[in-house]
Design a protein around this motif. Structure first.
Motif, PDB file in Angstrom:
ATOM      1  N   VAL A  12       0.969  -1.579  -0.046  1.00 41.81           N
ATOM      2  CA  VAL A  12       0.069  -0.029   0.154  1.00 41.81           C
ATOM      3  C   VAL A  12       0.781   1.067   0.302  1.00 41.81           C
ATOM      4  O   VAL A  12       1.001   2.108  -1.051  1.00 41.81           O
ATOM      5  CB  VAL A  12      -0.635   0.326   1.321  1.00 41.81           C
ATOM      6  N   LYS A  13       2.007   1.478   0.726  1.00 40.08           N
ATOM      7  CA  LYS A  13       2.767   2.145   0.300  1.00 40.08           C
ATOM      8  C   LYS A  13       3.540   2.726  -0.152  1.00 40.08           C
ATOM      9  O   LYS A  13       3.445   4.216  -0.993  1.00 40.08           O
ATOM     10  CB  LYS A  13       4.030   2.240   1.897  1.00 40.08           C
ATOM     11  N   THR A  14       3.957   1.703  -1.170  1.00 40.77           N
ATOM     12  CA  THR A  14       4.261   1.687  -2.681  1.00 40.77           C
ATOM     13  C   THR A  14       3.606   2.559  -3.647  1.00 40.77           C
ATOM     14  O   THR A  14       3.828   2.720  -4.664  1.00 40.77           O
ATOM     15  CB  THR A  14       4.932   0.369  -2.810  1.00 40.77           C
ATOM     16  N   LEU A  15       2.238   2.025  -3.595  1.00 44.70           N
ATOM     17  CA  LEU A  15       1.023   1.934  -4.474  1.00 44.70           C
ATOM     18  C   LEU A  15       1.017   3.286  -4.577  1.00 44.70           C
ATOM     19  O   LEU A  15       1.272   4.773  -5.277  1.00 44.70           O
ATOM     20  CB  LEU A  15      -0.099   1.356  -3.796  1.00 44.70           C
ATOM     21  N   ASP A  21       4.072  10.994  -6.937  1.00 44.68           N
ATOM     22  CA  ASP A  21       4.706  10.409  -8.020  1.00 44.68           C
ATOM     23  C   ASP A  21       4.244  11.252  -8.931  1.00 44.68           C
ATOM     24  O   ASP A  21       4.576  11.992 -10.007  1.00 44.68           O
ATOM     25  CB  ASP A  21       6.275  10.102  -8.403  1.00 44.68           C
ATOM     26  N   ALA A  22       3.571  10.585 -10.097  1.00 42.88           N
ATOM     27  CA  ALA A  22       2.400  10.978 -10.816  1.00 42.88           C
ATOM     28  C   ALA A  22       2.172  11.730 -10.856  1.00 42.88           C
ATOM     29  O   ALA A  22       1.835  12.576 -11.641  1.00 42.88           O
ATOM     30  CB  ALA A  22       1.566   9.691 -10.932  1.00 42.88           C
ATOM     31  N   VAL A  23       1.187  12.516  -9.477  1.00 47.63           N
ATOM     32  CA  VAL A  23       0.562  13.746  -9.950  1.00 47.63           C
ATOM     33  C   VAL A  23       1.644  14.695  -9.892  1.00 47.63           C
ATOM     34  O   VAL A  23       1.484  16.046  -9.924  1.00 47.63           O
ATOM     35  CB  VAL A  23       0.379  14.040  -8.411  1.00 47.63           C
ATOM     36  N   ARG A  25       4.202  14.390 -11.964  1.00 46.32           N
ATOM     37  CA  ARG A  25       4.200  14.587 -13.224  1.00 46.32           C
ATOM     38  C   ARG A  25       3.313  14.914 -13.866  1.00 46.32           C
ATOM     39  O   ARG A  25       3.915  14.899 -15.179  1.00 46.32           O
ATOM     40  CB  ARG A  25       4.972  12.993 -12.860  1.00 46.32           C
ATOM     41  N   HIS A  26       2.050  15.073 -13.489  1.00 48.16           N
ATOM     42  CA  HIS A  26       0.725  15.392 -14.088  1.00 48.16           C
ATOM     43  C   HIS A  26       0.845  14.388 -15.129  1.00 48.16           C
ATOM     44  O   HIS A  26      -0.041  14.252 -16.350  1.00 48.16           O
ATOM     45  CB  HIS A  26       1.493  17.005 -15.251  1.00 48.16           C
ATOM     46  N   ASP A  27       0.502  13.306 -14.757  1.00 45.39           N
ATOM     47  CA  ASP A  27       1.012  12.403 -15.081  1.00 45.39           C
ATOM     48  C   ASP A  27      -0.595  10.972 -15.560  1.00 45.39           C
ATOM     49  O   ASP A  27      -0.719  10.415 -13.666  1.00 45.39           O
ATOM     50  CB  ASP A  27       1.620  10.817 -14.931  1.00 45.39           C
ATOM     51  N   TYR A  28      -1.557  11.587 -15.524  1.00 44.68           N
ATOM     52  CA  TYR A  28      -3.613  10.879 -15.673  1.00 44.68           C
ATOM     53  C   TYR A  28      -3.112   9.541 -15.587  1.00 44.68           C
ATOM     54  O   TYR A  28      -3.593   9.008 -14.693  1.00 44.68           O
ATOM     55  CB  TYR A  28      -4.271  11.422 -16.410  1.00 44.68           C
ATOM     56  N   ALA A  29      -2.442   8.657 -16.742  1.00 43.58           N
ATOM     57  CA  ALA A  29      -2.458   7.291 -16.529  1.00 43.58           C
ATOM     58  C   ALA A  29      -1.969   6.812 -15.206  1.00 43.58           C
ATOM     59  O   ALA A  29      -2.775   5.809 -14.557  1.00 43.58           O
ATOM     60  CB  ALA A  29      -1.696   6.771 -17.490  1.00 43.58           C
ATOM     61  N   GLY A  30      -0.894   7.847 -14.614  1.00 39.17           N
ATOM     62  CA  GLY A  30      -0.496   7.112 -13.205  1.00 39.17           C
ATOM     63  C   GLY A  30      -1.096   7.839 -12.082  1.00 39.17           C
ATOM     64  O   GLY A  30      -1.078   6.733 -11.322  1.00 39.17           O
ATOM     65  N   VAL A  31      -1.966   8.543 -12.369  1.00 39.43           N
ATOM     66  CA  VAL A  31      -2.527   9.079 -11.240  1.00 39.43           C
ATOM     67  C   VAL A  31      -3.769   8.408 -10.845  1.00 39.43           C
ATOM     68  O   VAL A  31      -4.541   7.675  -9.557  1.00 39.43           O
ATOM     69  CB  VAL A  31      -3.078  10.804 -10.938  1.00 39.43           C
ATOM     70  N   LEU A  32      -4.818   7.343 -12.177  1.00 38.50           N
ATOM     71  CA  LEU A  32      -5.343   6.721 -12.206  1.00 38.50           C
ATOM     72  C   LEU A  32      -5.249   5.521 -11.425  1.00 38.50           C
ATOM     73  O   LEU A  32      -6.318   4.370 -11.827  1.00 38.50           O
ATOM     74  CB  LEU A  32      -6.422   7.181 -13.846  1.00 38.50           C
ATOM     75  N   ASP A  74       4.256  16.014  -1.647  1.00 38.29           N
ATOM     76  CA  ASP A  74       5.525  14.904  -0.921  1.00 38.29           C
ATOM     77  C   ASP A  74       4.297  15.000   0.224  1.00 38.29           C
ATOM     78  O   ASP A  74       3.871  15.539   0.807  1.00 38.29           O
ATOM     79  CB  ASP A  74       6.598  16.133  -0.766  1.00 38.29           C
ATOM     80  N   ILE A  75       4.455  13.523   0.188  1.00 36.16           N
ATOM     81  CA  ILE A  75       4.136  12.476   1.621  1.00 36.16           C
ATOM     82  C   ILE A  75       5.718  12.793   2.853  1.00 36.16           C
ATOM     83  O   ILE A  75       6.303  12.821   3.330  1.00 36.16           O
ATOM     84  CB  ILE A  75       4.708  11.254   1.981  1.00 36.16           C
ATOM     85  N   GLU A  76       4.747  13.578   3.839  1.00 34.25           N
ATOM     86  CA  GLU A  76       5.886  14.403   4.843  1.00 34.25           C
ATOM     87  C   GLU A  76       5.024  13.186   6.429  1.00 34.25           C
ATOM     88  O   GLU A  76       6.150  12.845   7.058  1.00 34.25           O
ATOM     89  CB  GLU A  76       5.087  16.047   5.391  1.00 34.25           C
TER      90      GLU A  76
END
Length: 130
Positions: A12-15, A21-23, A25-32, A74-76
Motif C-alpha cells: 500500500v505504501k508503494t502504491l 509521484d504521478a501527481v 509529473r501530471h501523469d493522468y494514467a499514473g494518477v488513475l 510530498d508525503i510528510e
C-alpha cells in the motif's frame, strides 16, 4: 506484526508513493492507476464529492491547471493499517512550490480485488480556519 500484514502495508505504501509521484509529473494514467471504477472522493475544492473514475479524473484538471509539475506533492507522514483484503492510510502531505509549507490531510481506503490493491475512497482535507 505478521509477515502478511507487513507485506500488505508495504504494498500500500508503494502504491501511494507511486500515485504521489504521478501527481508531481501530471501523469493522468499514473494518477488513475489502482483506483476502482466506483471510487468515491471528497476533495478540498468543489465538487464536494466525486463518484466514479471519470469524475475522479476530472478533479485533476483543476489541480494540474494550478500546480506546476515541478512543484511538491510530498508525503510528510504516513500511517497504514492493512489486512490481507482491506487497508487504509492516513497521511500529511505538502503541496506547492519548493519553499511553500501548505499541508493537507489525505485518507485513502483500499481493498484487494483479484490480488491487486484498488483505491475505493480518497479524501483530501485542510483544517477549518473558522
Amino acid at each position: 506484526m505478521t509477515q502478511q500484514r507487513h507485506t500488505a502495508e508495504t504494498e500500500v505504501k508503494t502504491l501511494i508513493e507511486a500515485w504521489a509521484d504521478a501527481v508531481r509529473r501530471h501523469d493522468y494514467a499514473g494518477v488513475l492507476a489502482n483506483h476502482d471504477q466506483d471510487i468515491v472522493m471528497f476533495d478540498v475544492p468543489p465538487p464536494f464529492q466525486s463518484r466514479g473514475l471519470d469524475a475522479y479524473r476530472k478533479t485533476w484538471d483543476l489541480f494540474f491547471g494550478c500546480q506546476r509539475s515541478s512543484y511538491a506533492f510530498d508525503i510528510e507522514d504516513i500511517a497504514i493499517t492493512a489486512s490481507d483484503v482491506v487497508a487504509f492510510a492516513v497521511a500529511v502531505m505538502r503541496c506547492g512550490p519548493p519553499d511553500d509549507t501548505f499541508q493537507f490531510r489525505l485518507t485513502i481506503g483500499l481493498r484487494k480485488v483479484g490480488g491487486d490493491w484498488r483505491i475505493t475512497h480518497e479524501h483530501h482535507s485542510v483544517p477549518a480556519t473558522d
